[in-house]
Design a protein around this motif. Structure first.
Motif, mmCIF file in Angstrom:
data_model
loop_
_atom_site.group_PDB
_atom_site.id
_atom_site.type_symbol
_atom_site.label_atom_id
_atom_site.label_comp_id
_atom_site.label_asym_id
_atom_site.label_seq_id
_atom_site.Cartn_x
_atom_site.Cartn_y
_atom_site.Cartn_z
ATOM 1 N N ILE A 126 60.294 15.073 46.779
ATOM 2 C CA ILE A 126 59.528 13.828 46.719
ATOM 3 C C ILE A 126 58.052 14.132 46.517
ATOM 4 C CG2 ILE A 126 58.772 11.824 48.060
ATOM 5 C CD1 ILE A 126 61.543 11.818 49.360
ATOM 6 N N ARG A 127 57.556 15.148 47.245
ATOM 7 C CA ARG A 127 56.139 15.503 47.119
ATOM 8 C C ARG A 127 55.816 15.960 45.701
ATOM 9 N NH1 ARG A 127 52.553 19.444 46.997
ATOM 10 N NH2 ARG A 127 54.190 20.991 46.702
ATOM 11 N N ARG A 129 57.435 15.233 42.924
ATOM 12 C CA ARG A 129 57.491 14.110 41.986
ATOM 13 C C ARG A 129 56.263 13.219 42.125
ATOM 14 N NH1 ARG A 129 63.179 14.070 43.316
ATOM 15 N NH2 ARG A 129 62.800 12.487 44.903
ATOM 16 N N THR A 130 55.813 13.022 43.373
ATOM 17 C CA THR A 130 54.628 12.196 43.602
ATOM 18 C C THR A 130 53.391 12.833 42.980
ATOM 19 O OG1 THR A 130 55.544 11.354 45.671
ATOM 20 C CG2 THR A 130 53.169 11.136 45.361
ATOM 21 N N GLY A 133 53.486 12.507 39.286
ATOM 22 C CA GLY A 133 53.174 11.145 38.878
ATOM 23 C C GLY A 133 51.692 10.837 38.971
ATOM 24 N N LEU A 134 51.039 11.317 40.049
ATOM 25 C CA LEU A 134 49.601 11.094 40.214
ATOM 26 C C LEU A 134 48.808 11.833 39.140
ATOM 27 C CD1 LEU A 134 49.242 11.336 44.101
ATOM 28 C CD2 LEU A 134 49.122 9.284 42.682
ATOM 29 N N GLY A 144 45.829 6.963 41.471
ATOM 30 C CA GLY A 144 47.067 6.657 42.176
ATOM 31 C C GLY A 144 46.838 6.484 43.658
ATOM 32 N N ARG A 146 49.044 4.661 47.323
ATOM 33 C CA ARG A 146 49.550 3.395 47.831
ATOM 34 C C ARG A 146 48.767 2.991 49.072
ATOM 35 N NH1 ARG A 146 55.794 3.257 49.235
ATOM 36 N NH2 ARG A 146 55.854 3.633 46.986
#
Length: 214
Positions: A126-127, A129-130, A133-134, A144, A146
């Motif tokens: 998850i980290r 991929r995050t 994405g950022l 980016g 949230r």
């Protein structure tokens, strides 16, 4: 102390909890230490499970009939098992594919360790991929990140409320305007800070200590 949890998917009376209750009682769980839900395992809001996890203390063993009674998904199951491990609470599964899980034994602790490894692996994915994405968003000129669901004051309120065993997780989440699953990302079942809660407090502390610019 043994604490039991059981669940059926339907609340219309077409499914019975008797089989699970009998198995938990036979395993030595006291009748007054059994928690139940009559809801789909896919639902995030399960008051019985929330109350069960809140009642467990270090050294207790959570007993469930089958592994699928506890987790609504692999991700949720891994998260729950990891939280139990971190709090020093054992897990024993009585039957089904997870019957080899009994963290009061050496082999059971090995299986538990595999769950913890899976959780770490999942968090790392998850980290990654995050971060990817950022990076892609920044390359396109976008920032980016949230926004947090809770303020610093709400995190402190949640800490104090969750430390009280009589607090209803569902009611507290409703008062804060979030889901119980979101609440657990900020504060644990006994009021301990989770990663998001720590980030809220740290982020706001940094802002308040930053020098004022003309």
């Amino acid at each position: 102390m043994l604490v039991g949890y059981m669940r059926v998917s339907k609340a219309d009376g077409s499914q019975s909890l008797d089989l699970q209750r009998d198995a938990l009682l036979a395993a030595g769980v006291g009748a007054d230490a059994i928690y139940e839900d009559q809801a789909s395992g896919k639902l995030a809001d399960r008051p019985g499970l929330a109350a069960c996890l809140k009642a467990c203390r270090k050294g207790d063993v959570l007993v469930t009939w089958k592994l699928d009674r506890l987790g609504r998904s692999l991700a949720h199951l891994v998260e729950t098992v990891t939280v139990l491990n971190d709090r020093g609470i054992g897990l024993k599964v009585l039957t089904g594919q997870g019957a080899e899980i009994d963290t009061t034994t050496a082999s059971g602790r090995l299986v538990f360790g595999i769950f913890a490894s899976l959780a770490e692996f999942e968090r790392e994915l998850i980290r990654e991929r995050t971060m990817a994405g950022l990076s892609a968003a920044r390359a396109r000129g976008r920032k980016g990140g949230r926004k947090f669901a809770l303020t610093k004051a709400q995190v402190r309120l949640a800490q104090a409320a969750m430390a009280n065993r009589d607090t209803s997780v569902s009611d507290l989440a409703r008062e804060l305007g979030i889901k119980p699953t979101t609440l657990y990302r900020y504060v644990g079942p006994t009021g301990e800070l989770r990663e998001n809660g720590q980030r809220v407090l740290n982020a706001r502390a940094k802002r308040s200590s930053a020098p004022n610019r003309p």
